[in-house]
Write an enzyme that holds these catalytic residues in place. Structure first.
Site, PDB file in Angstrom:
ATOM      1  CE  LYS A  78      -4.228  -1.985   1.826  1.00 25.51           C
ATOM      2  NZ  LYS A  78      -5.188  -2.113   2.935  1.00 25.51           N
ATOM      3  NE  ARG A  98      -7.203  -8.645   1.716  1.00 27.77           N
ATOM      4  CZ  ARG A  98      -6.954  -7.915   0.627  1.00 27.77           C
ATOM      5  NH1 ARG A  98      -6.017  -6.995   0.645  1.00 27.77           N
ATOM      6  NH2 ARG A  98      -7.660  -8.110  -0.474  1.00 27.77           N
TER       7      ARG A  98
HETATM    8  C1  9MG Z   1      -9.989  -6.006   0.470  1.00 28.69           C
HETATM    9  N1  9MG Z   1      -8.968  -5.329   1.236  1.00 28.69           N
HETATM   10  C2  9MG Z   1      -8.043  -4.447   0.752  1.00 28.69           C
HETATM   11  N2  9MG Z   1      -7.276  -4.009   1.755  1.00 28.69           N
HETATM   12  C3  9MG Z   1      -7.713  -4.610   2.880  1.00 28.69           C
HETATM   13  C4  9MG Z   1      -7.353  -4.559   4.229  1.00 28.69           C
HETATM   14  O1  9MG Z   1      -6.370  -3.760   4.652  1.00 28.69           O
HETATM   15  N3  9MG Z   1      -8.019  -5.310   5.111  1.00 28.69           N
HETATM   16  C5  9MG Z   1      -9.040  -6.103   4.713  1.00 28.69           C
HETATM   17  N4  9MG Z   1      -9.676  -6.828   5.659  1.00 28.69           N
HETATM   18  N5  9MG Z   1      -9.453  -6.209   3.435  1.00 28.69           N
HETATM   19  C6  9MG Z   1      -8.790  -5.459   2.553  1.00 28.69           C
END
Ligand code: 9MG
Length: 281
Positions: free
Chosen positions: A227, A261
């Site tokens: 990000k 994630r």
């Molecule tokens: C779909 N998505 C994109 N970024 C995310 C994040 O930081 N957390 C979660 N739970 N989903 C995300």
């Protein structure tokens, strides 16, 4: 904190010797994520990407059909179903837990019928009918914080006290879900890095991971892979953010995050193994 997270067919220990951070691999089934935009190729591409993540040791695969990038347009329901449902059915019995990234109640219902283990809702189950859609299943529920919506969120994010406001939002959602009859052992929370936050907001939140977990007594999912908050510190473009993303994932796990994630599964699995072996328990 509960001792386990109920995750559909799985049950993740959160305390004790078997507790460890889980790696959630990102599987985007969006036209920009495969070669020619065709339905057949998108399925093939998604499955081969998932197989690679499985070889790399992924715990959970998060399947998403709608982009949530800043400025992204919403996707009509039928198109989202066409993109994600074949992938969910194809991956359901491949080993890892399966999550679907959606805020639409109808997608949630269909995904639960397909057997997913988690609903990952960037909208925190605020859409009318979302709670009813997930209530009677056993899948885990990720409640994420987002200020405004993907089209508006990065225009001018503002908070008085970002940590207190994110915690208050998540607390209200936990209370609403549990009042509707949802077992709190199914819930995990997510501060929503990049969703209506400046660089400073994101790092104040990352540094407050332990506080968020302590105040809410819920497992936390951290998603910061590639990000802009990683680029904001390293100065690197998106395709060179792997090492920075690993640093962020470790900062979250060191403070108790239960799930990270990520795009780069192999590297994250290795980093977490070494980190786990090197800390005092
Ligand atoms: C779909 N998505 C994109 N970024 C995310 C994040 O930081 N957390 C979660 N739970 N989903 C995300």
């Amino acid at each position: 904190m509960h001792s386990t997270l109920q995750f559909g067919r799985f049950n993740y220990p959160l305390t004790g010797e078997h507790a460890r951070a889980r790696v959630m691999g990102i599987l985007n089934v969006t036209p920009d994520s495969f070669s020619d935009g065709g339905q057949h190729h998108s399925l093939e591409f998604a499955i081969s990407h998932a197989e690679e993540m499985i070889r790399d040791g992924v715990d959970i695969i998060d399947v998403g059909g709608e982009s949530s990038r800043p400025g992204a347009d919403p996707l009509p329901l039928e198109q989202e179903l066409q993109r994600v449902m074949p992938v969910l059915y194809a991956l359901r019995d491949q080993g890892p837990a399966i999550s679907v990234d959606t805020y639409k109640p109808q997608v949630m219902r269909e995904a639960i019928i397909a057997g997913v283990d988690m609903i990952n809702d960037i909208n925190g189950f605020r859409a009318p009918g979302a709670i009813e859609a997930v209530r009677d299943s056993d899948c885990a529920l990720c409640i994420m914080h987002m200020q405004k919506d993907p089209q508006q969120m990065q225009l001018a994010p503002q908070y008085g006290d970002v940590v207190a406001e994110v915690i208050a939002f998540l607390r209200e959602r936990i209370e609403t879900l549990t009042a509707a009859g949802i077992d709190p052992r199914r819930i995990c929370v997510d501060p929503g890095f990049g969703f209506g936050k400046t660089l400073e907001h994101n790092y104040v939140l990352l540094r407050s991971t332990a506080r968020i977990i302590t105040e809410l007594q819920m497992p936390l999912l951290a998603g910061l892979s590639r990000k802009s908050m990683v680029g904001g510190i390293t100065g690197k473009p998106v395709e060179q953010r792997m090492a920075g993303s690993l640093g962020g994932a470790l900062a979250a796990v060191a403070q108790g995050a239960a799930i990270v994630r990520v795009h780069d599964v192999a590297e994250t699995v290795d980093a977490l193994k070494v980190w786990q072996a090197g800390i005092n328990r």
